[in-house]
Design a protein around this motif. Structure first.
Motif, PDB file in Angstrom:
ATOM      1  N   UNK A 167       0.257  23.461 -27.864  1.00 46.79           N
ATOM      2  CA  UNK A 167      -0.258  24.508 -26.890  1.00 46.79           C
ATOM      3  C   UNK A 167      -1.875  24.482 -27.154  1.00 46.79           C
ATOM      4  N   UNK A 168      -2.328  24.383 -25.909  1.00 44.61           N
ATOM      5  CA  UNK A 168      -3.616  24.311 -25.628  1.00 44.61           C
ATOM      6  C   UNK A 168      -4.128  25.743 -25.468  1.00 44.61           C
ATOM      7  N   UNK A 179      -8.168  17.810 -22.314  1.00 42.65           N
ATOM      8  CA  UNK A 179      -7.644  17.618 -23.490  1.00 42.65           C
ATOM      9  C   UNK A 179      -6.059  17.331 -23.344  1.00 42.65           C
ATOM     10  N   UNK A 180      -5.404  17.916 -22.513  1.00 46.55           N
ATOM     11  CA  UNK A 180      -4.100  17.401 -22.374  1.00 46.55           C
ATOM     12  C   UNK A 180      -3.946  16.048 -21.809  1.00 46.55           C
ATOM     13  N   UNK A 181      -4.800  15.658 -21.098  1.00 50.01           N
ATOM     14  CA  UNK A 181      -4.694  14.283 -20.380  1.00 50.01           C
ATOM     15  C   UNK A 181      -5.032  13.219 -21.634  1.00 50.01           C
ATOM     16  N   UNK A 239       2.131  18.965 -18.168  1.00 47.00           N
ATOM     17  CA  UNK A 239       1.331  19.694 -18.558  1.00 47.00           C
ATOM     18  C   UNK A 239       1.356  20.906 -17.717  1.00 47.00           C
ATOM     19  N   UNK A 240       2.020  21.937 -18.420  1.00 44.75           N
ATOM     20  CA  UNK A 240       2.143  23.210 -17.796  1.00 44.75           C
ATOM     21  C   UNK A 240       0.725  24.327 -17.987  1.00 44.75           C
ATOM     22  N   UNK A 241       0.139  24.319 -17.134  1.00 41.57           N
ATOM     23  CA  UNK A 241      -1.213  24.888 -17.228  1.00 41.57           C
ATOM     24  C   UNK A 241      -1.143  26.408 -16.712  1.00 41.57           C
ATOM     25  N   UNK A 242      -1.694  27.339 -17.308  1.00 44.83           N
ATOM     26  CA  UNK A 242      -1.608  28.887 -17.257  1.00 44.83           C
ATOM     27  C   UNK A 242      -0.130  29.203 -17.357  1.00 44.83           C
ATOM     28  N   UNK A 277       7.587  15.276 -22.795  1.00 47.92           N
ATOM     29  CA  UNK A 277       6.800  15.993 -23.659  1.00 47.92           C
ATOM     30  C   UNK A 277       6.142  16.923 -23.038  1.00 47.92           C
ATOM     31  N   UNK A 278       6.107  18.184 -23.467  1.00 46.60           N
ATOM     32  CA  UNK A 278       5.569  19.244 -22.973  1.00 46.60           C
ATOM     33  C   UNK A 278       4.495  19.443 -23.708  1.00 46.60           C
TER      34      UNK A 278
END
Ligand SMILES: Nc1ncnc2c1ncn2[C@@H]1O[C@H](COP(=O)(O)OP(=O)(O)OP(=O)(O)O)[C@@H](O)[C@H]1O
Ligand SMILES: [Mg+2]
Length: 448
Positions: A167-168, A179-181, A239-242, A277-278
């Motif tokens: 979790x970012x 960062x996720x990339x 990558x699940x943003x927001x 991966x999430x």
């Protein structure tokens, strides 16, 4: 001695003859015909240094995923085996120039081909490319020398070596997606897809089928079956943003996926096993959302196994000059904007005095705007849409002097990669004085 490994990617045609010839030449041949196959082979068989792409026909629309393989398996030297007419395609020629060590046309002169593969192998060895993961962990596409960025990169390297959810957190524009990339690129999944989804940008009525896919006829307008974004990320990272914007009902589905690694397409009775991966991000405090009943607590804990916080730009001001320079260079590739050569001292000073509520994205936007606005060689504060408010607002001379001193030190440190000897020389002071001033201005830890 172990035979050198070669990856043979043949998306459209059987490759039996090529495989046989490569084996005769002394290669340990691993075959793949789709993206997941490439991903699996590269993950399981390191070091692999050479890849062969066999293409007799070239149908760009069928082969978009091949480019993803070429781009992501950047530890390999690729050699193409093409039917000569396929090279009429501009896209294939572009791929060859961008991703390939060399190519041969069919029918193959196997002796010549063997020589080319030998060169490709030696080149891969020379470049020390046998550890593609190590290479990817190098810079991560992140510009900055501050202690805060170094710490973030260290955390990314750590979490990348695991499979747990991440979790970012961090303010808007601070670099959460970057960062996720980086986590994806530094992980064993790097060769697989990276799929970014902004949960807040998809209409609530569509988000279920967008994420999980649907079967034909499952709702009005569902004229054909469609895999969802989670399936599309198979073998890689989603990558699940927001994430805080995900409706509660879907939070339940996501939790089930995280626990069981299976999904149901909308309208399907069958579950599908998916290996993804999430990595999630949110600019709002998820703990608060949990307390307010808007976010499932169990999902929060499931996602928050490895939390990472991207620091706001104001906490790493020593990165501002290098980031600004980076964005300037980026814009300079546009031929219309060549006249601009850099930033004026006042512009650098104004940037160091600004508190960057919009973080790195704001800096990038201001530099782009300045490139367009500027009609001089050096960008001014006005081009950046910044004014020297602090000095103009009746701040005493002492305070202005102090700010200028701090700015000069922070900028110099940024420019010389925090090398104290070089910075002291540039500033015309002794190293001891520099240490003292860094201490005085709170620059000792690298946070500007
Ligand atoms: N350290 C960095 N080096 C270079 N570019 C950066 C850095 N950090 C961020 N950027 C760039 O700044 C922009 C914003 O970053 P990003 O989209 O990752 O932020 P975010 O936190 O996801 O923003 P939001 O919360 O608005 O979605 C992007 O263009 C990104 O490439
Ligand atoms: Mg983002």
């Amino acid at each position: 001695m172990a035979l050198p490994k070669i990856l043979c990617l043949s998306p459209l045609e059987p490759a039996a003859e090529v495989v046989e010839q490569l084996s005769l030449m002394g290669w340990d041949v691993l075959q793949a015909s789709d993206q997941a196959g490439v991903s699996r082979r590269i993950q399981a068989h390191q070091p692999m240094q050479v890849g062969v792409l066999l293409l007799k026909d070239f149908a760009p629309e069928q082969l978009a995923w091949v480019e993803a393989c070429l781009r992501l398996s950047n530890g390999l030297e690729w050699v193409g085996l093409f039917h000569a007419p396929a090279l009429d395609s501009p896209l294939l020629r572009e791929w060859v120039l961008s991703y390939f060590f060399d190519y041969h046309t069919l029918p193959v002169d196997w002796r010549e081909f063997h020589l080319t593969l030998g060169h490709a192998l030696r080149r891969a060895q020379l470049r020390g490319r046998d550890d593609i993961y190590l290479q990817a962990t190098g810079k991560m596409g992140m510009v900055g020398h501050s202690a805060a960025i170094a710490k973030l990169q260290q955390q990314i390297r750590k979490v990348a070596s695991t499979e747990a959810s991440v979790l970012i957190g961090g303010e808007s524009g601070s670099g959460k997606e970057l960062a996720a990339r980086a986590i994806h690129q530094c992980s064993r999944r790097a060769v697989g897809p990276f799929v970014a989804v902004n949960c807040g940008a998809i209409a609530p009525s569509l988000i279920h089928s967008e994420l999980f896919g649907h079967e034909r006829g499952s709702f009005t307008g569902a004229t054909s079956s469609k895999p969802g974004l989670i399936e599309a990320a198979s073998g890689g990272t989603i990558f699940l943003d927001e994430i805080a914007d995900l409706p509660l009902e879907l939070q339940t589905n996501l939790l089930r996926f995280l626990q069981e690694h299976t999904i149901h397409r909308v309208g399907s009775a069958h579950s599908l096993q998916i290996n993804v991966r999430v990595v999630a991000a949110s600019h709002v405090d998820l703990m608060e959302a949990v307390a307010a009943g808007r976010f499932r607590e169990d999902l929060f804990y499931r996602l928050n196994v490895l939390p990472i916080e991207v620091p706001p730009l104001r906490d790493r001001m020593s990165d501002v000059p290098v980031l600004a320079q980076h964005f300037l260079q980026h814009c300079m590739t546009d031929k219309h904007q060549r006249r601009v050569e850099g930033f004026s001292r006042q512009a650098l000073s104004a940037m160091m005095s600004h508190c960057w509520p919009g973080n790195v994205r704001e800096l990038s936007n201001r530099v782009q705007r300045a490139m367009v606005m500027s009609d001089q060689r050096l960008i001014t504060p006005a081009d950046l849409g910044l004014n020297m408010a602090r000095s103009a607002a009746g701040v005493g001379l002492d305070a202005v002097r102090t700010m200028a001193e701090r700015d000069a030190i922070a900028m110099t440190l940024g420019r010389v990669d925090r090398n104290i000897t070089h910075a002291a020389r540039e500033l015309g002071i002794s190293r001891m004085t520099l240490y003292r001033l860094m201490d005085k201005h709170g620059l000792a830890q690298g946070a500007g």
